[in-house]
Design an enzyme around this catalytic site. Structure first.
Site, mmCIF file in Angstrom:
data_model
loop_
_atom_site.group_PDB
_atom_site.id
_atom_site.type_symbol
_atom_site.label_atom_id
_atom_site.label_comp_id
_atom_site.label_asym_id
_atom_site.label_seq_id
_atom_site.Cartn_x
_atom_site.Cartn_y
_atom_site.Cartn_z
ATOM 1 N N ASP A 51 0.827 -1.214 0.000
ATOM 2 C CA ASP A 51 0.000 0.000 0.000
ATOM 3 C C ASP A 51 0.857 1.257 0.000
ATOM 4 O O ASP A 51 2.043 1.208 0.332
ATOM 5 C CB ASP A 51 -0.862 0.049 1.272
ATOM 6 C CG ASP A 51 -1.933 -1.022 1.280
ATOM 7 O OD1 ASP A 51 -2.197 -1.628 0.227
ATOM 8 O OD2 ASP A 51 -2.512 -1.246 2.369
ATOM 9 N N TYR A 109 5.791 -9.897 7.157
ATOM 10 C CA TYR A 109 5.636 -8.467 7.411
ATOM 11 C C TYR A 109 5.873 -8.189 8.885
ATOM 12 O O TYR A 109 5.649 -9.048 9.739
ATOM 13 C CB TYR A 109 4.210 -7.996 7.087
ATOM 14 C CG TYR A 109 3.947 -7.764 5.620
ATOM 15 C CD1 TYR A 109 4.162 -6.514 5.048
ATOM 16 C CD2 TYR A 109 3.461 -8.783 4.804
ATOM 17 C CE1 TYR A 109 3.898 -6.286 3.705
ATOM 18 C CE2 TYR A 109 3.201 -8.564 3.455
ATOM 19 C CZ TYR A 109 3.428 -7.307 2.919
ATOM 20 O OH TYR A 109 3.176 -7.067 1.596
#
Lengths: 249, 249
Positions: A51, A109
């Site tokens: 993103d 992540y």
């Protein structure tokens, strides 16, 4: 030749990896650098989209090109044509059929929280700050409940195409929370991610850390398949793609 | 009331802590913030000067002021009037005679080297990059030779007033080198520092790490009292003031 490139970038200034109609993408900058070095603009395959505002310590991409220089020289050559906040760390040849996205069996992540009344002048772009002391042990106990194969639609942002297609089952192979002084770091490894999944998972763990949810509430949140039962979507800036896992020699 | 304040700052944009005729100093920004919060500009005493571009994780200063708010509220109030790269971490009352510079029995600096072909997009402002692999074990062995009470004039930049006055004996209580993956960090704790001393000490240790000097050369360099025998002055950006040590309860 099929070439695998590893990038690190500070995503603060960018609209994500993928080329977008508005905003500068990391992919566009990388293709501009390829154009400058190779005089060509080969198609590139990224391991994920990331993103706007999300960072990467080791983003992977591949492209096919008949390279006329040693592949080891590619990082320095490309870095001369990239801004300081995007760096090519490595480049190597991989089998012809390798695809940076489909060959990845898992990706890791990290969501970084500064658990302190004051931002760090060195890391304020890479950490989301929460002043009130978080119960990291409770967060870690809750994190264990996310591990496994589940329908994660409760952790998926509304309007995602995966949710529209009912394709919301993923496998989390590791999820844990560690405190390093004032930092609370959430690490997640999974075979795939829904839209905003890590940021919503992190927001849910923060509610556990604040005592508003208990670790035992996590299974019911997943089973409800209702986004409203999970925590808020935390800001992009605390999220970093840490590692992409391939079966490569 | 005598108030001890701890600051963290990214020194990239600044001419150092101390007010200078040209360039913005951290001290001037801090005094502007005091003016905004207190409506007064008390005299401040910093623990050291720090050069242009040097960072601080925990810089200490003190000032006397008849504060009408709880001292614990001072950090948040001041931070509202400071740029993001300067943060007040803490404020506390200290004995009337306390002086941030003279009360410090030792200070710890760290010099951070990125020992890698490529800069980090996250830390390029805080690390000096050296591509060639450094022998950190040899550097650590050399570092031990700096520990003790010595005349450090060989590690002092030309033109310093301390050198002109023959006041160049200092005591280093700890000096060691550690590798964390691609990072090689030099840590020095001393009762005082000459002008550019840590950056020259780090430059000398890098020459050891490159095999151009051996650890056993360090005593002779100090004994020569000649700046030309030491290594180069490394760039300011790799240097950070880590901690100031006081005997306070």
């Amino acid at each position: 030749m099929n070439i695998l490139v590893t990038l690190a970038y500070d995503g603060t200034q960018y609209c994500g990896f993928q080329v977008q109609p508005n905003g500068t993408s990391v992919a566009a900058l990388f293709q501009d650098a390829l154009q400058a070095v190779l005089g060509a603009r080969p198609d590139i395959k990224g391991c994920s989209r990331t993103d706007a505002g999300v960072h990467a310590a080791a983003f992977c991409l591949n492209f096919h090109y008949d390279l006329r220089m040693p592949v080891q020289k590619l990082p320095l050559a490309l870095n001369q044509h990239l801004p300081d906040d995007v760096r090519v760390l490595a480049a190597r040849p991989v089998p012809e059929e390798f695809h940076a996205r489909y060959a990845a069996h898992t990706k890791t992540y990290r969501y970084r929280i500064r658990n302190c009344a004051v931002d760090s002048p060195f890391e304020s772009r890479y950490m989301h700050r929460i002043p009130r002391r978080l119960d990291d042990a409770a967060m870690n106990a809750a994190a264990a409940h996310f591990v496994g194969t589940h329908d994660f639609v409760a952790l998926c942002a509304a309007g995602s195409s995966a949710a529209a297609h009912g394709d919301t089952v993923r496998t989390i192979t590791d999820c844990h929370v560690e405190r390093y002084g004032d930092e609370v770091a959430i690490s997640v490894t999974a075979d795939g991610y829904l839209y905003n999944m890590v940021r919503i998972l992190a927001g849910t763990l923060v509610q556990v850390g604040e005592g508003r949810l208990s670790p035992q509430d996590i299974p019911a949140i997943l089973q409800s398949k209702n986004r409203k039962n999970a925590g808020p979507t935390l800001p992009a800036k605390g999220l970093i793609l840490e590692q992409v896992h391939y079966d490569l020699e």
